[in-house]
Design a protein around this motif. Structure first.
Motif, PDB file in Angstrom:
ATOM      1  N   SER A  29       0.933  -1.377  -0.172  1.00  0.00           N
ATOM      2  CA  SER A  29      -0.312  -0.367  -0.253  1.00  0.00           C
ATOM      3  C   SER A  29       1.074   1.253   0.445  1.00  0.00           C
ATOM      4  N   VAL A  40       1.273   4.574   2.093  1.00  0.00           N
ATOM      5  CA  VAL A  40       0.633   5.182   2.877  1.00  0.00           C
ATOM      6  C   VAL A  40       1.936   6.715   3.338  1.00  0.00           C
ATOM      7  N   ARG A  85       1.699   9.967   2.681  1.00  0.00           N
ATOM      8  CA  ARG A  85       1.689  10.430   1.504  1.00  0.00           C
ATOM      9  C   ARG A  85       1.061  11.460   0.843  1.00  0.00           C
ATOM     10  N   GLU A  86      -0.560  11.292   1.227  1.00  0.00           N
ATOM     11  CA  GLU A  86      -2.124  11.729   0.751  1.00  0.00           C
ATOM     12  C   GLU A  86      -1.901  13.523   0.528  1.00  0.00           C
ATOM     13  N   PRO A  87      -1.439  14.274   1.120  1.00  0.00           N
ATOM     14  CA  PRO A  87      -0.989  15.779   1.010  1.00  0.00           C
ATOM     15  C   PRO A  87      -0.474  15.792   0.188  1.00  0.00           C
ATOM     16  N   GLU A  88       1.125  15.341   0.046  1.00  0.00           N
ATOM     17  CA  GLU A  88       1.729  15.583  -1.588  1.00  0.00           C
ATOM     18  C   GLU A  88       1.404  15.035  -2.772  1.00  0.00           C
ATOM     19  N   LEU A  89       0.615  13.768  -2.594  1.00  0.00           N
ATOM     20  CA  LEU A  89       0.322  13.880  -3.697  1.00  0.00           C
ATOM     21  C   LEU A  89      -1.281  14.424  -4.680  1.00  0.00           C
ATOM     22  N   ALA A  90      -2.252  14.730  -3.234  1.00  0.00           N
ATOM     23  CA  ALA A  90      -3.575  15.595  -4.140  1.00  0.00           C
ATOM     24  C   ALA A  90      -2.624  16.937  -4.329  1.00  0.00           C
ATOM     25  N   HIS A 129      -1.032  15.955  -8.245  1.00  0.00           N
ATOM     26  CA  HIS A 129      -2.249  16.087  -9.347  1.00  0.00           C
ATOM     27  C   HIS A 129      -2.035  17.440  -9.508  1.00  0.00           C
ATOM     28  N   LEU A 136       6.345   8.251  -4.470  1.00  0.00           N
ATOM     29  CA  LEU A 136       5.392   9.742  -5.830  1.00  0.00           C
ATOM     30  C   LEU A 136       4.916   9.700  -6.710  1.00  0.00           C
ATOM     31  N   HIS A 177       2.360   6.822  -7.935  1.00  0.00           N
ATOM     32  CA  HIS A 177       1.241   7.244  -8.025  1.00  0.00           C
ATOM     33  C   HIS A 177       0.997   8.351  -8.823  1.00  0.00           C
ATOM     34  N   PRO A 226       1.852   9.920  10.188  1.00  0.00           N
ATOM     35  CA  PRO A 226       2.080   8.974   8.649  1.00  0.00           C
ATOM     36  C   PRO A 226       2.713   8.163   9.277  1.00  0.00           C
TER      37      PRO A 226
END
Length: 523
Positions: free
Chosen positions: A275, A277, A279-284, A287, A309, A312, A432
């Motif tokens: 999975s 795990v 890095r959700e803010p950096e990924l958004a 994008h 990163l 994804h 995180p």
């Protein structure tokens, strides 16, 4: 109790904690007994394994004293039994010893290979993970060489069957198997089944031209070294490579409703087996950046998660994403060719060896520009730091001449060309980082949660500076240690954090290798 003899000899209690087995003779005795787990060993056999060609004058008495010390180290008299016929026997089941468990899993994987290659690959990978170094390393010579020959040969055979299982099963991309196969070919250049695996992997990776070139190299090696030609398997593979596969005819006559134009390739991004795990803010944010910007460089230290990163972000991008792995390149001049290979264009240009110099039609950079000029795609240039000037030069040319191309680069330093946007990949914050440790820890030891020792987990993540790779390496140690034991050993982290996945690049398998890669790039 578990006994480990595939490497330095160790004994571990029910919780996985190592027991202190001090002294070379004591470790040799334990290795000799574990080798014969469940069966008695005579005094003569044990003396040969412990002392080799230089036994003491009264070997039976010296062995009896060693057995007494070993019993105390293992926790009691019941751990080593005196055999009725003389000699001694370790009170352990065969599966309690890593060597015998390895043999059982190897046989199981062999049985699974024909019917279920994916399951076989998992089983054989588990078997290989039991090895920590040379088998029976603590036995005296010549006993060590004699006893270790069969396990070492078995290990080599299992590695090749695991590659075979991966090739048949399809869960691992063929391109990911190639570095491992090529390393084995380098060690065993005359191994024809291994050479056949190399050709099949190249063909499955969409590189038939490279497969033909590999066959030609094999033919020359066999002719020069052994004076023979390739055998039937290699010859048949060569014939298949020279004969294009005919398109499959549909079972019924197509109608207007069933005829569809072929879909354009959607890139070469590989599915990940674990999975994503933390890095959700950096990924958004990334994008949004990729919809506006044509060149973004993710910078950060080794192990900070730049590649994951980038992959994804590219997978969620509307345009096809193509990953170009630059870490294995030895020379900057190979960068354009690596991009060609990633895009699947190598097979269209086999330049004859007598060609004196590249022409405009065969120059890889020119071919790239021609291919990309009227296409929309996202190139992920991964690990640019050691070829940064060549990567920068190629990137600038592509962005200048190919308006539909975007580039997402990862590097430990920026490319430093016009239009570049740099996005540093920072260490993970505490929450995180704890989630990442929990996720990888549960994969290493079933049932693990951070609640087992939240203070130790917080200490581990903080002392490792929130570095994702270091956290993953630490979590892998939960197979043998508790979180508190890991935290207490972080003072010697370069020796502790050495449990990276076998299939990743060598510089990502240990914390020491991560640092060495950066060090070697310094002037």
């Amino acid at each position: 109790m578990r006994y480990l003899i595939l490497g330095a000899t160790e004994a571990r209690d029910e919780a996985g904690a190592p027991l202190p087995i001090g002294g070379a003779r004591l470790r040799a005795l334990l290795a000799a007994l574990a080798l014969r787990a469940g069966h008695p060993a005579s005094v003569a056999e044990l003396a040969d394994d412990v002392w080799g060609d230089d036994p003491p004058q009264d070997a039976p008495a010296a062995l009896q004293a060693l057995v007494a010390r070993l019993r105390r180290a293992l926790g009691g008299r019941d751990t080593v039994h005196a055999a009725a016929t003389g000699g001694y026997r370790l009170a352990a089941a065969r599966d309690d010893v890593d060597l015998h468990r390895f043999n059982r899993l190897a046989a199981q994987g062999d049985r699974e290979l024909a019917a279920d290659p994916e399951t076989a690959a998992r089983t054989l990978r588990t078997a290989l993970s039991l090895w920590r170094g040379p088998a029976l390393a603590d036995l005296a010579e010549p006993a060590r060489t004699a006893h270790a020959a069969a396990p070492e040969a078995r290990r080599s055979a299992v590695l090749r069957r695991r590659i075979e299982a991966d090739l048949r099963g399809g869960a691992t991309a063929p391109a990911e198997l190639l570095p491992e196969i090529e390393a084995l070919v380098h060690e065993s250049p005359y191994d024809e089944p291994l050479r056949a695996q190399q050709l099949r992997a190249l063909r499955a990776a969409g590189r038939p031209a490279d497969a033909l070139a590999a066959y030609e190299r094999t033919r020359r090696v066999l002719a020069d070294g052994l004076g023979t030609d390739p055998g039937p398997e290699l010859t048949a593979l060569h014939a298949e490579l020279l004969r294009p596969r005919p398109p499959q005819a549909p079972p019924d006559e197509p109608t207007a409703d069933t005829v569809h134009p072929p879909e354009a390739p959607r890139g070469n991004l590989r599915p990940r087996l674990n999975s994503f795990v933390g890095r959700e803010p950096e990924l958004a944010s990334l994008h949004g950046d990729l919809t506006r910007l044509r060149l973004i460089t993710l910078t950060g230290p080794g192990g900070s998660g730049k590649t994951r990163l980038a992959e994804h972000a590219a997978a969620a991008h509307p345009e096809p994403g193509w990953l170009v792995e630059l870490a294995r390149l030895d020379h900057p001049a190979a960068v354009p060719g690596a991009v060609l290979s990633a895009l699947g264009l190598r097979e269209n240009s086999l330049v004859a060896r007598e060609t004196p110099a590249p022409t405009a039609a065969t120059d890889p950079t020119t071919r790239l520009v021609e291919h990309c000029a009227h296409r929309s795609l996202l190139l992920v240039l991964d690990n640019c730091e050691h070829v940064v000037e060549a990567a920068a030069e190629l990137t600038e040319r592509l962005l200048t001449h190919c308006p539909g191309v975007r580039v997402l680069a990862t590097s430990r330093e920026r490319l430093a060309i016009p239009g570049e946007t740099v996005r540093p990949v920072e260490p993970l914050p505490p929450d995180p980082a704890h989630r990442l440790f929990a996720d990888r820890g549960a994969a290493a030891r079933a049932g693990f949660t951070v609640d087992e020792d939240p203070a130790a987990v917080a200490e581990i993540c903080a002392r490792l500076d929130g570095l994702p790779l270091a956290i993953e390496l630490a979590a892998a140690r939960l197979r043998l240690l508790t979180p508190r034991q890991i935290a207490d050993r972080l003072g010697d982290r370069f020796r502790l954090l050495t449990s990276g996945a076998r299939t990743v690049l060598p510089r990502q398998q240990t914390l020491r290798a991560v640092v060495d890669w950066s060090w070697d790039l310094l002037d």
